[in-house]
Design a protein around this motif. Sequence first.
Motif, mmCIF file in Angstrom:
data_model
loop_
_atom_site.group_PDB
_atom_site.id
_atom_site.type_symbol
_atom_site.label_atom_id
_atom_site.label_comp_id
_atom_site.label_asym_id
_atom_site.label_seq_id
_atom_site.Cartn_x
_atom_site.Cartn_y
_atom_site.Cartn_z
ATOM 1 N N TYR A 41 0.856 -1.183 0.000
ATOM 2 C CA TYR A 41 0.000 0.000 0.000
ATOM 3 C C TYR A 41 0.894 1.235 0.000
ATOM 4 C CZ TYR A 41 -3.813 3.129 1.347
ATOM 5 O OH TYR A 41 -4.765 4.131 1.368
ATOM 6 N N SER A 42 0.540 2.217 -0.838
ATOM 7 C CA SER A 42 1.367 3.428 -0.847
ATOM 8 C C SER A 42 0.525 4.660 -0.534
ATOM 9 C CB SER A 42 2.044 3.594 -2.212
ATOM 10 O OG SER A 42 1.060 3.718 -3.203
ATOM 11 N N PHE A 43 1.150 5.604 0.158
ATOM 12 C CA PHE A 43 0.495 6.880 0.485
ATOM 13 C C PHE A 43 1.589 7.902 0.747
ATOM 14 C CE2 PHE A 43 1.327 4.633 4.385
ATOM 15 C CZ PHE A 43 1.700 5.606 5.302
ATOM 16 N N GLY A 59 -10.021 9.672 23.785
ATOM 17 C CA GLY A 59 -11.110 8.960 24.472
ATOM 18 C C GLY A 59 -11.866 7.980 23.612
ATOM 19 N N VAL A 60 -11.550 7.940 22.294
ATOM 20 C CA VAL A 60 -12.306 7.040 21.415
ATOM 21 C C VAL A 60 -11.387 6.023 20.737
ATOM 22 C CG1 VAL A 60 -13.954 6.880 19.512
ATOM 23 C CG2 VAL A 60 -13.947 8.897 20.962
ATOM 24 N N GLY A 61 -10.436 6.518 19.969
ATOM 25 C CA GLY A 61 -9.590 5.576 19.236
ATOM 26 C C GLY A 61 -8.607 6.291 18.335
ATOM 27 N N TYR A 62 -8.358 5.687 17.173
ATOM 28 C CA TYR A 62 -7.303 6.187 16.277
ATOM 29 C C TYR A 62 -7.803 6.116 14.843
ATOM 30 C CZ TYR A 62 -4.750 5.412 20.547
ATOM 31 O OH TYR A 62 -4.344 5.447 21.851
ATOM 32 N N LYS A 63 -7.220 6.977 13.999
ATOM 33 C CA LYS A 63 -7.725 7.058 12.632
ATOM 34 C C LYS A 63 -6.583 7.284 11.641
ATOM 35 C CE LYS A 63 -9.944 10.863 11.226
ATOM 36 N NZ LYS A 63 -10.985 11.847 10.885
ATOM 37 N N TYR A 64 -6.686 6.583 10.511
ATOM 38 C CA TYR A 64 -5.789 6.857 9.389
ATOM 39 C C TYR A 64 -6.617 7.589 8.352
ATOM 40 C CZ TYR A 64 -3.506 6.125 4.907
ATOM 41 O OH TYR A 64 -2.960 6.338 3.680
ATOM 42 N N SER A 65 -6.122 8.715 7.857
ATOM 43 C CA SER A 65 -6.867 9.400 6.797
ATOM 44 C C SER A 65 -5.913 9.907 5.727
ATOM 45 C CB SER A 65 -7.677 10.563 7.381
ATOM 46 O OG SER A 65 -6.823 11.423 8.093
ATOM 47 N N GLU A 66 -6.476 10.112 4.545
ATOM 48 C CA GLU A 66 -5.668 10.632 3.436
ATOM 49 C C GLU A 66 -6.273 11.926 2.958
ATOM 50 O OE1 GLU A 66 -4.746 8.026 0.177
ATOM 51 O OE2 GLU A 66 -4.334 6.383 1.537
ATOM 52 N N LYS A 114 -9.905 3.230 6.529
ATOM 53 C CA LYS A 114 -9.500 4.591 6.151
ATOM 54 C C LYS A 114 -10.602 5.622 6.415
ATOM 55 C CE LYS A 114 -8.933 5.765 1.716
ATOM 56 N NZ LYS A 114 -8.304 5.720 0.404
ATOM 57 N N ASN A 115 -10.204 6.742 7.015
ATOM 58 C CA ASN A 115 -11.102 7.870 7.313
ATOM 59 C C ASN A 115 -12.151 7.564 8.386
ATOM 60 O OD1 ASN A 115 -9.743 9.432 5.426
ATOM 61 N ND2 ASN A 115 -11.068 8.753 3.759
#
Length: 235
Positions: free
Chosen positions: A138-140, A228-235, A177-178
């Motif tokens: 995967y690339s980003f 308090g909730v979590g984690y996120k990956y976004s582009e 994602k997102n």
Amino acid sequence: MNAAHKTTILLVEDEQNLHEALKLNLELEGYTITSAYDGSAALEALQNEYFDLIILDVMLPEMDGITVAETIRISNNEVPILILSAKNSSADRVLGLKKGADDYLTKPFNLEELLLRVNKLINKNKKIQEKSTVGNSYSFGNNLIDFKAQEAVTRTGSKIQLSKKETMLLKLLIENKNEVVPREKILQSVWGYNVYPTTRTIDNFILNFRKYFEDDSRNPRFFHSVRGVGYKYSE
């Protein structure tokens, strides 16, 4: 989730005979059952183990089922909840669904109907969990991750080895994602069902990802913590 993972159900019912009958029938269907006879025991079991479904009676000693459901949802745990209730009014049903139940069955119920609803909730949840999977690489942002080889080439051209946990966490975040991935789901998917390390552990991984992959680790573009909730990956 590995294929060997048996479907686990937390059964919360204080009436002994009904509890035993339900447990037996669910086990015959191939489910693994953990028993709880009151609300506190149910919440404690949830702290230590991952479940695919909770069957939750409303009339429980000390803490009622509606409060249990509400407490589970406040902690951002999305486990499907099937409420069993002797109350048949639409107001009770609405309250149960409002407080976080996914389904509501009134007593006395038909056993076959219960088993069908259980099966439906579990399958629906599994479909949601098995979101689009990314391929082997995967690339980003000029970074390339090779999940199979557990390595990455960063934007600066340097090659880094990734640990198994780093690779699993990257994959989980990228596949969602997102979207914010709740802390519980990360701990369950990456660290295994019954071992819940501290949030600090995940924070350190996220800090590493920022060092590896972000142009400016203080102003991350890709890897975000949602307090308090979590984690996120976004582009």
